[in-house]
Write an enzyme that holds these catalytic residues in place. Structure first.
Site, PDB file in Angstrom:
ATOM      1  N   LYS A 138       0.832  -1.209   0.000  1.00 57.31           N
ATOM      2  CA  LYS A 138       0.000   0.000   0.000  1.00 57.31           C
ATOM      3  C   LYS A 138       0.871   1.267   0.000  1.00 57.31           C
ATOM      4  O   LYS A 138       0.607   2.203  -0.766  1.00 57.31           O
ATOM      5  CB  LYS A 138      -0.881  -0.064   1.260  1.00 57.31           C
ATOM      6  CG  LYS A 138      -1.900   1.023   1.407  1.00 57.31           C
ATOM      7  CD  LYS A 138      -3.023   0.575   2.314  1.00 57.31           C
ATOM      8  CE  LYS A 138      -2.734   0.754   3.793  1.00 57.31           C
ATOM      9  NZ  LYS A 138      -2.787   2.136   4.244  1.00 57.31           N
ATOM     10  N   ARG A 191       2.710   6.064  -3.359  1.00 54.86           N
ATOM     11  CA  ARG A 191       3.766   6.928  -3.898  1.00 54.86           C
ATOM     12  C   ARG A 191       3.815   6.864  -5.418  1.00 54.86           C
ATOM     13  O   ARG A 191       3.974   7.894  -6.082  1.00 54.86           O
ATOM     14  CB  ARG A 191       5.111   6.546  -3.277  1.00 54.86           C
ATOM     15  CG  ARG A 191       5.175   7.041  -1.826  1.00 54.86           C
ATOM     16  CD  ARG A 191       6.049   6.192  -0.965  1.00 54.86           C
ATOM     17  NE  ARG A 191       6.251   6.773   0.352  1.00 54.86           N
ATOM     18  CZ  ARG A 191       5.438   6.582   1.405  1.00 54.86           C
ATOM     19  NH1 ARG A 191       4.350   5.850   1.283  1.00 54.86           N
ATOM     20  NH2 ARG A 191       5.698   7.137   2.571  1.00 54.86           N
ATOM     21  N   GLY A 243      -4.621   8.343   5.526  1.00 52.70           N
ATOM     22  CA  GLY A 243      -3.702   9.362   6.040  1.00 52.70           C
ATOM     23  C   GLY A 243      -2.548   9.589   5.081  1.00 52.70           C
ATOM     24  O   GLY A 243      -2.073  10.719   4.921  1.00 52.70           O
ATOM     25  N   ARG A 255      -7.710  12.910  12.629  1.00 53.55           N
ATOM     26  CA  ARG A 255      -6.267  12.636  12.774  1.00 53.55           C
ATOM     27  C   ARG A 255      -5.445  13.918  12.620  1.00 53.55           C
ATOM     28  O   ARG A 255      -5.816  14.825  11.884  1.00 53.55           O
ATOM     29  CB  ARG A 255      -5.843  11.561  11.758  1.00 53.55           C
ATOM     30  CG  ARG A 255      -6.522  10.233  12.075  1.00 53.55           C
ATOM     31  CD  ARG A 255      -6.145   9.144  11.118  1.00 53.55           C
ATOM     32  NE  ARG A 255      -4.740   8.797  11.213  1.00 53.55           N
ATOM     33  CZ  ARG A 255      -4.126   7.982  10.365  1.00 53.55           C
ATOM     34  NH1 ARG A 255      -4.804   7.456   9.358  1.00 53.55           N
ATOM     35  NH2 ARG A 255      -2.856   7.703  10.516  1.00 53.55           N
ATOM     36  N   GLN A 290       5.255   9.744   6.461  1.00 54.70           N
ATOM     37  CA  GLN A 290       4.281  10.594   5.761  1.00 54.70           C
ATOM     38  C   GLN A 290       4.729  12.053   5.813  1.00 54.70           C
ATOM     39  O   GLN A 290       4.670  12.769   4.810  1.00 54.70           O
ATOM     40  CB  GLN A 290       2.895  10.437   6.389  1.00 54.70           C
ATOM     41  CG  GLN A 290       2.294   9.061   6.152  1.00 54.70           C
ATOM     42  CD  GLN A 290       0.989   8.842   6.885  1.00 54.70           C
ATOM     43  OE1 GLN A 290       0.551   9.681   7.674  1.00 54.70           O
ATOM     44  NE2 GLN A 290       0.358   7.711   6.644  1.00 54.70           N
ATOM     45  N   ASP A 300       2.960  -0.349  12.014  1.00 63.37           N
ATOM     46  CA  ASP A 300       1.668  -0.876  11.546  1.00 63.37           C
ATOM     47  C   ASP A 300       1.410  -2.300  12.046  1.00 63.37           C
ATOM     48  O   ASP A 300       0.306  -2.824  11.890  1.00 63.37           O
ATOM     49  CB  ASP A 300       1.611  -0.859  10.011  1.00 63.37           C
ATOM     50  CG  ASP A 300       1.520   0.570   9.482  1.00 63.37           C
ATOM     51  OD1 ASP A 300       1.119   1.472  10.247  1.00 63.37           O
ATOM     52  OD2 ASP A 300       1.865   0.789   8.302  1.00 63.37           O
ATOM     53  N   LYS A 326      -3.724   6.666  14.967  1.00 62.66           N
ATOM     54  CA  LYS A 326      -3.848   5.924  13.694  1.00 62.66           C
ATOM     55  C   LYS A 326      -5.332   5.874  13.320  1.00 62.66           C
ATOM     56  O   LYS A 326      -6.111   6.685  13.799  1.00 62.66           O
ATOM     57  CB  LYS A 326      -3.243   4.525  13.849  1.00 62.66           C
ATOM     58  CG  LYS A 326      -1.727   4.543  14.013  1.00 62.66           C
ATOM     59  CD  LYS A 326      -1.046   4.962  12.729  1.00 62.66           C
ATOM     60  CE  LYS A 326       0.457   5.061  12.873  1.00 62.66           C
ATOM     61  NZ  LYS A 326       1.082   5.703  11.708  1.00 62.66           N
ATOM     62  N   ARG A 381      -5.295   2.726  18.517  1.00 61.51           N
ATOM     63  CA  ARG A 381      -4.984   1.292  18.464  1.00 61.51           C
ATOM     64  C   ARG A 381      -4.563   0.721  19.812  1.00 61.51           C
ATOM     65  O   ARG A 381      -4.711  -0.484  20.037  1.00 61.51           O
ATOM     66  CB  ARG A 381      -3.905   1.014  17.401  1.00 61.51           C
ATOM     67  CG  ARG A 381      -4.464   1.117  16.002  1.00 61.51           C
ATOM     68  CD  ARG A 381      -3.495   0.710  14.913  1.00 61.51           C
ATOM     69  NE  ARG A 381      -4.181   0.765  13.624  1.00 61.51           N
ATOM     70  CZ  ARG A 381      -3.589   0.900  12.450  1.00 61.51           C
ATOM     71  NH1 ARG A 381      -2.272   0.989  12.383  1.00 61.51           N
ATOM     72  NH2 ARG A 381      -4.294   0.934  11.341  1.00 61.51           N
ATOM     73  N   ARG A 429      -6.689  -2.818  10.513  1.00 58.93           N
ATOM     74  CA  ARG A 429      -5.655  -3.663  11.139  1.00 58.93           C
ATOM     75  C   ARG A 429      -6.156  -4.284  12.457  1.00 58.93           C
ATOM     76  O   ARG A 429      -5.685  -5.348  12.859  1.00 58.93           O
ATOM     77  CB  ARG A 429      -4.363  -2.879  11.340  1.00 58.93           C
ATOM     78  CG  ARG A 429      -3.771  -2.407  10.005  1.00 58.93           C
ATOM     79  CD  ARG A 429      -2.301  -2.103  10.075  1.00 58.93           C
ATOM     80  NE  ARG A 429      -1.901  -1.222   8.981  1.00 58.93           N
ATOM     81  CZ  ARG A 429      -1.598  -1.638   7.748  1.00 58.93           C
ATOM     82  NH1 ARG A 429      -1.639  -2.916   7.449  1.00 58.93           N
ATOM     83  NH2 ARG A 429      -1.256  -0.768   6.820  1.00 58.93           N
TER      84      ARG A 429
END
Ligand code: S3P
Length: 449
Positions: free
Chosen positions: A21, A26, A92, A120, A166, A335, A362, A366, A408
């Site tokens: 991903k 990108r 994000g 976020r 990011q 992640d 996130k 989480r 996730r």
């Protein structure tokens, strides 16, 4: 969609997972800066990557799609229609990297997102991009929606205050879009897909990784000691010569998706093999973690394709050991922490995870989500200021787990359910579509009802 889940009678097998991903985002977003066509092979058809695809299309890139092959043709000039609103969905990465490109592209656009993305933090990109001369207007909490008035930006030096790929990418690509020089310094190395993609599709990026050196100890000339020649780990520079030309990108399998299936091997002491898997060293902390806790990890058929390392990974589980996770290891596992926590619940002893405050911002909080679900399964889990303390090895009971709208979390507790005592459910299993719509189909290949 509530999904009922039963413990599996058998676990193991060989699979391939969809394309990475982070790399796909990108490849798509760089089409806004490219001079020529970009062709993407093995594009993952998930909601997040499709958000990036719709965004570049809205800004004038011609998108042609056939199965998992995408062809992106940049326009002569990006679409500068005022008052355009681009919906970044749940992603994000789309919002933060696109904000940088728009900030340096002399176009004005508003970025919006779903409920989770709209809560976020965006200050982390608003601050540096504003210092570069762009105008960004978010609400009082510095969250989406955010209007960006792109400008010709000023040369800029930035030491990342938060270890975030990011933010790094947003600032670097703002500089690239504006043909101005930017120097970004990292104290903790984060995933480097932007650097590799700019090198693969373009030219003129300077990257320097600072390695520790063995020098004479001034206190005792008979001894040597390791020192860092600089007080940072990496610097990346763009200049007016940095360009994106275009080309072909073949995307390796997503190691963050594979982590869920490999975790099942660790818990069940069985074997799972994943071929064509991305093995970029900034992303393989999960494999190192599996080895450290006692699993056998074998890597074969390594090759570099489109600037990124890939290979076949085979994990065989064993008696699991406790390992504390903190510092740069937590960044490397950013992640994977939800599934690392699930493995910890099946490992005898207390696993402590620290320096993980980023997990609170996130797709869900989480840390809270993992703690709530583990407690539903009867596992004792302490919620720390910046992490978790999981007391594993006791009975893991089946339960009605919550996804918290987070892909996730849904995937981590689906894997846990396979090895629980008694049936379980996930309240909204369709959230897996955010990163891997194929998740339950792939799971069918390694389980037996
Ligand atoms: C990503 C960077 C990480 C990661 C996210 C993808 C990227 O976020 O958690 O899933 O593609 O650059 P941060 O930059 O916030 O650490």
């Amino acid at each position: 969609m509530k999904k009922e889940l039963k413990p599996t009678k058998h676990y193991g097998g060989a699979i391939e997972v969809p394309g990475d991903k982070s790399i796909a985002h990108r490849a798509v977003l760089l089409s806004l800066l490219a001079k020529e066509n970009i062709e993407i092979i093995n594009f993952p058809n998930n909601q997040d990557c499709n958000s990036s695809l719709s965004a570049v299309e809205a800004l004038g890139v011609n998108v042609e799609r056939s199965d998992s092959i995408i062809s992106l043709t940049p326009p002569e000039k990006l679409d500068t229609t005022e008052d355009k609103i681009i919906d970044c969905g749940n992603s994000g990465t789309t919002a933060r990297i696109l904000a940088g490109i728009i900030a340096g592209s002399e176009i004005s656009t508003t970025l919006s997102g779903d409920e989770s993305l709209s809560s976020r933090p965006m200050k982390r990109i608003i601050s540096p991009l504003t210092e570069m001369g762009a105008e960004l207007f978010a609400d009082e909490n510095d969250t989406l929606p955010m209007k960006i008035n792109g400008k010709k930006l000023l040369p800029f030096e930035y030491r990342l205050p938060v270890a975030s790929a990011q933010v790094k990418s947003s600032v670097l690509l703002a500089g690239l879009a504006s043909s101005c020089s930017v120097r970004v310094i990292e104290d903790v190395i984060t995933r480097d897909h932007t650097e590799l993609m700019v090198e693969h599709l373009g030219e003129g990026l300077e990257v320097r990784v600072i390695k520790a050196e063995l020098v004479e100890d001034p206190n005792d000339p008979r001894k040597k000691k390791m020192i860092m020649p600089e007080d940072f780990k990496k610097e990346i520079k763009t200049s007016s010569q940095t360009k994106i030309i275009g080309g072909r990108v073949d995307i390796p399998g997503d190691i963050s998706t594979a982590a869920f299936f490999l975790a099942g091997a660790a818990i069940s002491k069985q074997t799972v093999t994943v071929a064509h898997l991305g093995l970029n060293p900034t992303r393989t902390a999960f494999l190192t973690h599996l080895k450290t806790i006692g699993c056998k990890v074998v890597i074969s058929d390594k090759e570099t394709v489109s600037g990124e390392l890939r290979g076949t990974v085979t994990v065989t589980g064993a008696e699991l050991k406790v390992k504390k996770i903190s510092g740069s290891t937590t960044v490397g596992l950013i992640d994977e922490i939800p599934i690392v926590a699930v493995i910890a619940a099946f490992t005898e002893g207390t696993t402590v995870i620290r320096n993980a405050a980023e997990l609170k911002v996130k797709e869900s909080d989480r840390l809270q989500a993992v703690a709530d679900n583990l407690r539903l399964a009867g596992i004792k889990c302490g919620l720390l200021e910046d992490g978790l303390a999981i007391e594993g090895g006791t009975e893991f009971s089946g339960a009605d787990f919550k996804s918290f709208g987070d892909h996730r979390i849904a995937m981590a507790f689906t894997i846990a359910s396979l090895f629980a005592v008694g049936p379980s459910s996930i309240d909204d299993a369709s959230v897996v579509d955010i990163s891997c719509p194929e998740f339950y189909e792939l799971l069918g290949k390694v389980t037996k009802a």
